[in-house]
Design an enzyme around this catalytic site. Structure first.
Site, PDB file in Angstrom:
ATOM      1  N   ASP A 238       0.882  -1.162   0.000  1.00 15.82           N
ATOM      2  CA  ASP A 238       0.000   0.000   0.000  1.00 15.82           C
ATOM      3  C   ASP A 238       0.930   1.225   0.000  1.00 15.82           C
ATOM      4  O   ASP A 238       2.120   1.122   0.329  1.00 15.82           O
ATOM      5  CB  ASP A 238      -0.932   0.005   1.223  1.00 15.82           C
ATOM      6  CG  ASP A 238      -2.122   0.952   1.015  1.00 15.82           C
ATOM      7  OD1 ASP A 238      -2.049   1.825   0.109  1.00 15.82           O
ATOM      8  OD2 ASP A 238      -3.125   0.840   1.743  1.00 15.82           O
TER       9      ASP A 238
HETATM   10  C1  BGC Z   1      -4.955   3.399   0.149  1.00 13.14           C
HETATM   11  C2  BGC Z   1      -5.038   2.410  -1.000  1.00 13.14           C
HETATM   12  C3  BGC Z   1      -4.833   3.146  -2.295  1.00 13.14           C
HETATM   13  C4  BGC Z   1      -3.490   3.870  -2.254  1.00 13.14           C
HETATM   14  C5  BGC Z   1      -3.177   4.645  -3.516  1.00 13.14           C
HETATM   15  C6  BGC Z   1      -3.691   4.238   0.098  1.00 13.14           C
HETATM   16  O1  BGC Z   1      -3.719   5.252   1.040  1.00 13.14           O
HETATM   17  O2  BGC Z   1      -5.009   2.704   1.373  1.00 13.14           O
HETATM   18  O3  BGC Z   1      -6.261   1.750  -0.991  1.00 13.14           O
HETATM   19  O4  BGC Z   1      -4.896   2.255  -3.366  1.00 13.14           O
HETATM   20  O5  BGC Z   1      -3.509   4.793  -1.176  1.00 13.14           O
HETATM   21  O6  BGC Z   1      -3.994   5.753  -3.619  1.00 13.14           O
END
Ligand code: BGC
Length: 768
Positions: A238
């Protein structure tokens, strides 16, 4: 291999090996982190391309500047909460296909979704982005969505692996969860999706699980994901979830996102040079990265555009099928042509149709309710959900002169978003105030809710109708109008329980953790599994939803009454539309284990099917049940286990309305072999035929030392009755103590008659 749904020829292993051997150590390391917020690094001299990823999950959010909210327009489909409430996995597949096409059209190779974390508490800030409190429902929707996206040559990132069920301190919190709950509830949707749909990538979660960061966990990323489930894709962190990059490589964490300016690439090079990280481990990671990058590149460029109207229509269909009719007293709905209707509530004009955070899509257009309904309108509250005496007065005027009042309420963006959990279980305070005023002036009230997770309804008894519209996506306004007027017959079912009070939810006492840990004390009893066990009456149960028609269930037929763990049983049931309008019904099948060595839920959803029926029409629906449908995850055996015994099969249209029931005997021929240790309990050893004999002899000898024999007739005195009870009590206690005693204690209690060597020999025999 990884991108299994793709129709093109996959990049060959020889090519990957050729590239790998031509790469410098620095080039290999460079592939393991992003080039920017959304792209991977190319290696131009070897023609390794850069690929692009974007959020996800319910629309393509291709960012122009890297910020939220400035994305290129794309269809905003209803988020996972609404999609799952359709209970129609074919629709999820269609949405996946459409998302795949839109990704292709925007030159996106990986779409960051779906999210398949479990809704432990209605307060989870990101519940709108997840499917359900139930692992099977979540797993089936994840698989269908993934197969759809990947059929278009676009990769997905199934997220957030794993146990990321709250927003509070999400980047550090440790989810403290038992092995059984971990596998049965939290990993299960991931497992199903990996086995059924082989997602191109998984996204490792921010949080820790039992103390270990998801992105460092060899257990989760390697042992479970690759070895047990056969995952062939790659793991992406993530955004910002990397902890120890070297450990990550060891665990086979492929790609760190977003870019960090090369800090961790350099650490990887140094670790290899110092001999701390074998280059072969880096090679394994790079091989997967090359394979997926080249496969995705090869599959890209299929479409330059897509039909926006068609995709808007698909968003409309999802909203129509995902809207749940919760209450309809006195058949207040559907509205008729004769009804003079007032619509109150700003959401009817400026709908809340998606969540907030990384999933925020820029829609191609947005339908609102009021444009599609013949009604007068007053906003009642402002964009922030606040009301004023003037707004209330306007609304009162409209409501007073109407036959029926549709009051549109819910949670505002202030109450629900990625990044924080909800603070309270109620609807927005301004909305509540407006509702009270409306109830005071008109007895015919229909409440429409727009929200991403359950809310309390202390006002429920004072309104006739409640429509849970959830977050309807960009076409939700029109879908809602069609539900209210009966053009569409509602068929959504709750994919989550609505408890009456937040205090009834099992997480309430310890939500959302303290001192860096959040304790999953409820174990496998999540959602309806908990309310069932505790006999708590929910406001609305899991699986529930009304229709303008009525349905009956008949003729539950099992193909066999007895099976072994290797056999399947076919379950047939007939569902009939007994009402006056056509509509969908969802046939739900639950399994209960009637006796088990572990504490099991009263029932668990295993299969479901949505069917469409004309008035008077009936259809037979069949399901195949197999071993896994009866199994639990055994922490002791570290695997899924089925036990011989009786199971009941229950069918109906909600977790609390299962009119049909039949029973099945499972005869397990090959149970997992018990491993006995010196800490095995006497009662466990007794389950082994030889163990039983050995133990019985020992107990007879041992018990003699402790239990005074019953007096013979001649010894009986006036006190003998008292003494006899005393002896029986001692006998009872002794038996219980001995059964729960580890067998190592036999050495001590036998005072050497049974030696340590004897014990080891006994164990060797038992473990043969
Ligand atoms: C979120 C993810 C997301 C990523 C990219 C993170 O903060 O938890 O679900 O895909 O950001 O935006």
């Amino acid at each position: 291999m990884a991108v299994t749904q793709m129709t093109h020829a996959e990049v060959s292993e020889e090519k990957i090996e050729r590239l790998l051997s031509a790469m410098t150590l620095e080039e290999k390391a460079s592939l393991t982190s992003g080039a920017s917020m959304w792209t991977t690094k190319p290696i131009e001299r070897l023609q390794v391309p850069s690929i692009t990823m974007t959020d996800g999950p319910h629309g393509v959010r291709k960012s122009r500047s890297g910020q939220f909210g400035d994305a290129e327009p794309a269809t905003c489909y209803p988020p996972a909460v609404t999609l799952a409430s359709t209970w129609n996995t074919e629709l999820a597949h269609e949405v996946g296909v459409a998302l795949g096409k839109e990704s292709q059209a925007q030159d996106v190779q990986i779409l960051l979704g779906p999210g398949t974390n479990i809704k432990r508490s209605p307060l989870g800030g990101r519940n709108f982005e997840y499917f359900s409190e139930d692992p099977i429902l979540s797993g089936k929707f994840s698989s269908a969505y993934i197969q759809g996206v990947q059929s278009q040559g676009v990769g997905v990132s199934l997220k957030h692996y794993a146990v990321n069920d709250q927003e509070h301190e999400r980047m550090t919190i440790s989810a403290e969860v038992s092995p059984r709950a971990l596998h049965e509830i939290y990993l299960r949707p991931f497992e199903m999706a990996v086995r059924e749909a082989q997602p191109t990538t998984l996204m490792s979660a921010y949080n820790r699980i039992n103390g270990t960061y998801a992105s460092n966990s060899e257990y989760l990323l390697n042992d479970v994901l690759r070895e047990q489930w056969g995952f062939e894709g790659m793991v992406i962190t993530d955004w910002g979830a990397v902890d120890d990059r070297i450990q990550g490589i060891r665990a086979r964490l492929h790609l760190q996102m977003p870019a960090d300016g090369g800090i961790n690439d350099r650490k990887i090079v140094e670790a290899v040079n110092r001999g701390e990280l074998p280059e072969s481990e880096l090679n394994d990671v790079v091989r997967d990265l090359l394979k997926i990058t080249l496969d995705l590149e090869e599959a890209s460029g299929r479409y330059q555009g897509y039909d926006q109207d068609e995709h808007h229509e698909l968003a409309y269909r999802v909203a129509s099928e995902g809207t749940v009719l919760l209450k309809n007293n006195n058949a207040i709905l559907p509205l008729t042509k004769r009804d003079k209707v007032a619509v109150v509530g700003n959401f009817a004009k400026v709908p809340r149709y998606q969540g907030a955070g990384s999933s925020l899509v820029t829609p191609t257009r947005v339908d609102n309710l009021i444009d599609h309904l013949d009604a007068s309108f007053a906003p009642g509250y402002d964009l922030m959900g606040r009301t004023t005496p003037e707004l209330i007065e306007q609304a009162r005027q409209q409501a007073k002169s109407a036959d029926k009042v549709v009051v549109v309420l819910g949670l505002t963006f202030l109450e629900e978003s990625e990044g924080f959990d909800r603070r309270t279980y109620g609807i927005a305070p301004g909305h509540r105030a407006l509702l009270e005023e409306m109830i005071a002036v008109n007895p015919n009230i229909v409440v429409v809710l727009q929200n991403g997770s359950p809310v309390s309804m202390p006002w429920l008894d004072r309104v006739d109708g409640v429509v849970e519209a959830y977050l309807g996506g960009q076409a939700g306004g029109r879908a809602l109008a069609d539900i209210l007027t009966g053009k569409v017959n509602p068929s959504g079912k709750l994919a989550e329980t609505f408890p009456k009070r937040i205090e009834d939810n099992p997480t309430y006492i310890a939500w959302a953790g303290e001192e860096g840990k959040t304790y999953y004390n409820e174990g496998v009893f999540v959602g309806y599994r908990y309310y069932d066990k505790k006999r708590i009456e929910p406001q609305f149960p899991f699986g529930y939803g009304l229709s303008y028609s009525t349905f009956t269930f008949e003729d539950l037929i099992l193909s066999q009454e007895q099976i072994t763990e290797e056999e399947q049983v076919t379950v047939g049931v007939t569902v009939k539309n007994t009402g006056k309008v056509a509509g969908h019904e969802v046939v739900q099948l639950y399994v209960s284990d009637e006796a088990s060595s572990v504490g099991r839920p009263e029932k668990e959803l295993k299969h479901f099917k949505k069917v469409f029926l004309q008035p008077g029409e009936e259809k037979q629906v069949t399901f195949e049940l197999s071993n896994r449908d009866f199994a639990f995850y055994s922490a002791r055996h570290k695997e899924w286990v089925t036990e011989s015994g009786k199971f009941s099969i229950r069918v109906g249209n909600s977790s609390r309305h299962l009119p049909l029931e039949d029973h099945l005997s499972l005869n397990v021929i090959d149970p997992p072999k018990a491993r006995f240790t010196r800490y095995s309990l006497v009662k466990e050893v007794q389950t082994h035929p030889i163990g039983m004999k050995i133990i019985d002899d020992m107990i007879r000898n041992l018990a003699g030392d402790f239990v005074k024999k019953s007096p013979s007739n001649s010894e009986k005195t006036e006190l003998s009755g008292v003494q006899e009870v005393q002896n029986m009590k001692v006998g009872l206690t002794m038996k219980a103590l001995i059964l729960d005693m580890p067998i190592k204690n036999i050495v001590q209690f036998s005072k050497g008659q049974v030696s340590e060597d004897d014990l080891n020999q006994i164990l060797a025999v038992l473990n043969q």
